[in-house]
Design a protein around this motif. Structure first.
Motif, PDB file in Angstrom:
ATOM      1  N   UNK A 180       0.819  -1.215   0.000  1.00 24.06           N
ATOM      2  CA  UNK A 180       0.000   0.000   0.000  1.00 24.06           C
ATOM      3  C   UNK A 180       0.853   1.265   0.000  1.00 24.06           C
ATOM      4  N   UNK A 181       2.136   1.103   0.269  1.00 25.24           N
ATOM      5  CA  UNK A 181       3.028   2.268   0.350  1.00 25.24           C
ATOM      6  C   UNK A 181       4.440   1.789   0.033  1.00 25.24           C
ATOM      7  N   UNK A 182       5.159   2.540  -0.790  1.00 24.93           N
ATOM      8  CA  UNK A 182       6.510   2.130  -1.186  1.00 24.93           C
ATOM      9  C   UNK A 182       7.415   3.341  -1.300  1.00 24.93           C
ATOM     10  N   UNK A 183       8.626   3.194  -0.748  1.00 22.88           N
ATOM     11  CA  UNK A 183       9.622   4.257  -0.828  1.00 22.88           C
ATOM     12  C   UNK A 183      10.859   3.714  -1.533  1.00 22.88           C
ATOM     13  N   UNK A 184      11.156   4.256  -2.701  1.00 20.74           N
ATOM     14  CA  UNK A 184      12.355   3.872  -3.439  1.00 20.74           C
ATOM     15  C   UNK A 184      13.519   4.762  -2.997  1.00 20.74           C
ATOM     16  N   UNK A 198       8.688  -1.062   1.856  1.00 20.27           N
ATOM     17  CA  UNK A 198       7.316  -1.355   1.440  1.00 20.27           C
ATOM     18  C   UNK A 198       6.463  -1.608   2.673  1.00 20.27           C
ATOM     19  N   UNK A 199       5.293  -0.990   2.701  1.00 20.42           N
ATOM     20  CA  UNK A 199       4.303  -1.262   3.737  1.00 20.42           C
ATOM     21  C   UNK A 199       3.195  -2.123   3.143  1.00 20.42           C
ATOM     22  N   UNK A 210       6.721   6.502  -3.688  1.00 26.53           N
ATOM     23  CA  UNK A 210       7.498   7.725  -3.583  1.00 26.53           C
ATOM     24  C   UNK A 210       8.982   7.395  -3.682  1.00 26.53           C
ATOM     25  N   UNK A 211       9.796   8.419  -3.854  1.00 26.26           N
ATOM     26  CA  UNK A 211      11.241   8.247  -3.919  1.00 26.26           C
ATOM     27  C   UNK A 211      11.916   9.151  -2.893  1.00 26.26           C
ATOM     28  N   UNK A 212      13.060   8.708  -2.407  1.00 23.68           N
ATOM     29  CA  UNK A 212      13.834   9.485  -1.449  1.00 23.68           C
ATOM     30  C   UNK A 212      15.299   9.471  -1.865  1.00 23.68           C
TER      31      UNK A 212
END
Length: 236
Positions: A180-184, A198-199, A210-212
């Motif tokens: 449901x949520x992902x941060x690259x 990843x959530x 999203x990206x960080x």
């Protein structure tokens, strides 16, 4: 010789007895995982206790955290680290194999920074192998165990190499866990993601990706990374 401890704003993590030291993966997991209005958290493979302590710092004051670890030396170190903090009554370090672990309570939040060198050449240090390879706890076993321990409206957040993210998301569907949520996570401008957070939840909805960027130059953190971690890092 590397520094045997890492000083954060509100606590210190000693890592001289642990195979895996304090690193960016754990810090990202501890800073990015949502903990609003949660009461029961499980940290799988806590190592030094870093992530458990980060979550304790910003979770509600009545939140209880179980920090699970299989390695005896890491358990000893995590207990020492926890007892020196303001949250020693809220964080319980438990020595157990996650595959056999059982709990009468479901968890609102489960986190893990799991072994991540899949099918790669092992080094001769068995303690480091257990921490860095997934031979003792596969992704399938991790997901199966999480599905049995996660509350119906709970969330499971994991940090993994970017090249296994799609495989993990597909694998999770077997246990009705949906990304449901992902941060690259990108370590340098223009670079490809090296790590992904990843959530997962039981709620099938569109995944927010999203990206960080962590650094804009060598040893120069990006504003977005500073914003995410400023409550922890001593010099931010």
């Amino acid at each position: 010789m590397s520094n045997p401890y890492f000083q954060f704003k509100q606590f210190t993590v000693w890592h001289d007895k642990c195979a895996m030291k304090v690193g960016t993966d754990g810090v990202l997991l501890g800073a990015w995982t949502p903990v609003w209005e949660v009461r029961h958290i499980l940290d799988i493979g806590t190592g030094t206790g870093l992530v458990a302590l980060m979550l304790a710092q910003r979770s509600p004051v009545d939140t209880k955290i179980v920090a699970l670890e299989i390695d005896e030396s890491a358990v000893e170190q995590a207990k020492e680290n926890v007892v020196r903090t303001p949250w020693k009554e809220r964080v319980e370090v438990v020595q157990a194999d996650f595959i056999q672990y059982q709990s009468s309570d479901k968890f609102d939040v489960i986190v893990s920074n799991p072994p991540y060198f899949i099918d790669s050449l092992e080094c001769p240090d068995q303690q480091r192998n257990a921490a860095r390879h997934n031979n003792s706890l596969t992704y399938e076993e991790l997901l199966k165990g999480v599905a049995g321990l996660l509350a119906e409206d709970g969330a499971f957040t994991v940090v993994i190499p970017a090249d296994v993210a799609d495989r993990l998301k597909t694998m999770a569907l077997k246990w009705d866990l949906y990304a449901v949520r992902q941060l690259n996570v990108v370590t340098k401008p223009g670079g490809a993601p090296k790590r992904v957070l990843i959530t997962f939840s039981f709620n099938n909805q569109e995944c927010i990706i999203e990206s960080l960027l962590t650094e804009i130059a060598r040893h120069q953190y990006s504003e977005e990374y500073i914003s995410l971690t400023r409550e922890y890092y001593l010099n931010l």
